[in-house]
Enzyme design. Sequence first.
Site, PDB file in Angstrom:
ATOM      1  N   HIS A 162       0.814  -1.210   0.000  1.00 23.31           N
ATOM      2  CA  HIS A 162       0.000   0.000   0.000  1.00 23.31           C
ATOM      3  C   HIS A 162       0.850   1.264   0.000  1.00 23.31           C
ATOM      4  O   HIS A 162       1.988   1.270   0.476  1.00 23.31           O
ATOM      5  CB  HIS A 162      -0.909  -0.021   1.241  1.00 23.31           C
ATOM      6  CG  HIS A 162      -1.958   1.031   1.237  1.00 23.31           C
ATOM      7  ND1 HIS A 162      -1.801   2.240   1.902  1.00 23.31           N
ATOM      8  CD2 HIS A 162      -3.187   1.067   0.660  1.00 23.31           C
ATOM      9  CE1 HIS A 162      -2.894   2.968   1.729  1.00 23.31           C
ATOM     10  NE2 HIS A 162      -3.749   2.278   0.985  1.00 23.31           N
ATOM     11  N   SER A 213      -5.071  -5.224  -1.718  1.00 19.24           N
ATOM     12  CA  SER A 213      -6.385  -4.619  -1.909  1.00 19.24           C
ATOM     13  C   SER A 213      -6.764  -4.338  -3.352  1.00 19.24           C
ATOM     14  O   SER A 213      -7.912  -3.985  -3.619  1.00 19.24           O
ATOM     15  CB  SER A 213      -6.453  -3.303  -1.124  1.00 19.24           C
ATOM     16  OG  SER A 213      -5.482  -2.385  -1.587  1.00 19.24           O
ATOM     17  N   ASP A 270       0.962  -6.230   7.076  1.00 19.16           N
ATOM     18  CA  ASP A 270      -0.217  -5.369   7.172  1.00 19.16           C
ATOM     19  C   ASP A 270      -1.453  -6.209   6.846  1.00 19.16           C
ATOM     20  O   ASP A 270      -1.618  -6.687   5.723  1.00 19.16           O
ATOM     21  CB  ASP A 270      -0.080  -4.207   6.181  1.00 19.16           C
ATOM     22  CG  ASP A 270      -1.226  -3.214   6.263  1.00 19.16           C
ATOM     23  OD1 ASP A 270      -2.293  -3.568   6.787  1.00 19.16           O
ATOM     24  OD2 ASP A 270      -1.049  -2.075   5.794  1.00 19.16           O
ATOM     25  N   HIS A 330      -6.941  -5.468   5.299  1.00 22.13           N
ATOM     26  CA  HIS A 330      -8.135  -5.971   4.614  1.00 22.13           C
ATOM     27  C   HIS A 330      -8.518  -7.381   5.049  1.00 22.13           C
ATOM     28  O   HIS A 330      -9.486  -7.942   4.532  1.00 22.13           O
ATOM     29  CB  HIS A 330      -7.919  -5.936   3.099  1.00 22.13           C
ATOM     30  CG  HIS A 330      -7.858  -4.550   2.551  1.00 22.13           C
ATOM     31  ND1 HIS A 330      -8.975  -3.852   2.141  1.00 22.13           N
ATOM     32  CD2 HIS A 330      -6.812  -3.702   2.369  1.00 22.13           C
ATOM     33  CE1 HIS A 330      -8.628  -2.661   1.727  1.00 22.13           C
ATOM     34  NE2 HIS A 330      -7.312  -2.536   1.846  1.00 22.13           N
TER      35      HIS A 330
END
Length: 388
Positions: free
Chosen positions: A131, A179, A205, A208
């Site tokens: 991201h 994502s 991370d 989601h």
Amino acid sequence: MQHFKHALEELKAQDRLRRLPDLPQQGRYIVSDGLKLLNLSSNDYLGLAHDKALRHEFLNSEACRNLPWSSSSSRLLTGGFPIYQELEALLAARYQREAALLFNSGYHANVGILPALADKKTLILADKWVHASLIDGIRLSGADYLRYRHNDYAQLERLLEQRAADYRCVIIVTESLFSMDGDTADLPHLVRLKKRYGHVLLYVDEAHAVGAYGETGLGLAEMQDCVADIDILTGTFGKALASVGAFAVCSGLIKEYLTNHMRTLIFSTALPPVNMAWTHFVFRQLPGMKARRERLAGISRRLREAVAAHHPSPMPAAANSHIIPCVLGSNGAAVKQAQAWQKQGYYCLPIRPPTVPPGSARVRLSLTADISDDELDGFIQTLGIVDN
């Protein structure tokens, strides 16, 4: 100022100009230009954001009535209300880790943790598709970094062999669920790689995945049985948990180090205590939401199969989540397809560069557990009749 105008005109010519929408919402529906559209672009994966029974239960609780609506300060000054420590204790206990630390958002977490932990004696090896917040954190850290090809663990292994010995610390950075393509990382493989070295940390991370995966909703690390081997695991409350903020679970040592070095933590007013109480309330109930996770998995599987049949495109083998991209290539094609679906009654959005690589513009479909079978059937029927 003229160069700002020219830059915006260039974005518009490329079908990349963004605008802030005004979107009243009615449960899982959005009102746009006078039309009521089924929201297929939400991150409310468990359908909790509009769960009135859950909301009323919380609003009638003592926790809600007795907490202020603003912290008015950083946690390191006067904003350290007990609810923050209670939520961190709950997170640490659920993940069976030494410690947890709260942040104002996933962006605050990712843009703050890496600059706090990394320096010129650190090498960061990050998946190519992580991201933007992780990319910004990497750049702010000032550390040397390399981005390995997406989920290409053979290349990552070679980079470790070639470069790890030159640094005091190496940090492998990945998402668990990506994502844009909806595919997943092989976290046990990454754990095995990092365990070959005594100075390699694994940063994952789970933004989601938290809430949507795992027997008790802790994410893909729980599903893949490797929570204990991830050095820094981050997640957000603003998606499946229908709240706001983010967290990291880690060792007590790393928590204390971040508390003393992480600028986005030290210099930010803490989130309102009442929000943290709502998060605590929802997170406590995650283990009992297995039916919602199973529902989300079932409708996601149906839509993935339908999209693949009507809009075939090269997709990663690990694309098996509730995020389903319809890759169309050009920006214009993605915009046109999204607009066509909106006319059919479905709120879908185009995703264009630089969010995704050039030539891979898409409509990103994102499902929530409260979408009915009839609503999903209606959308699937449009796949064969809407022009690209």
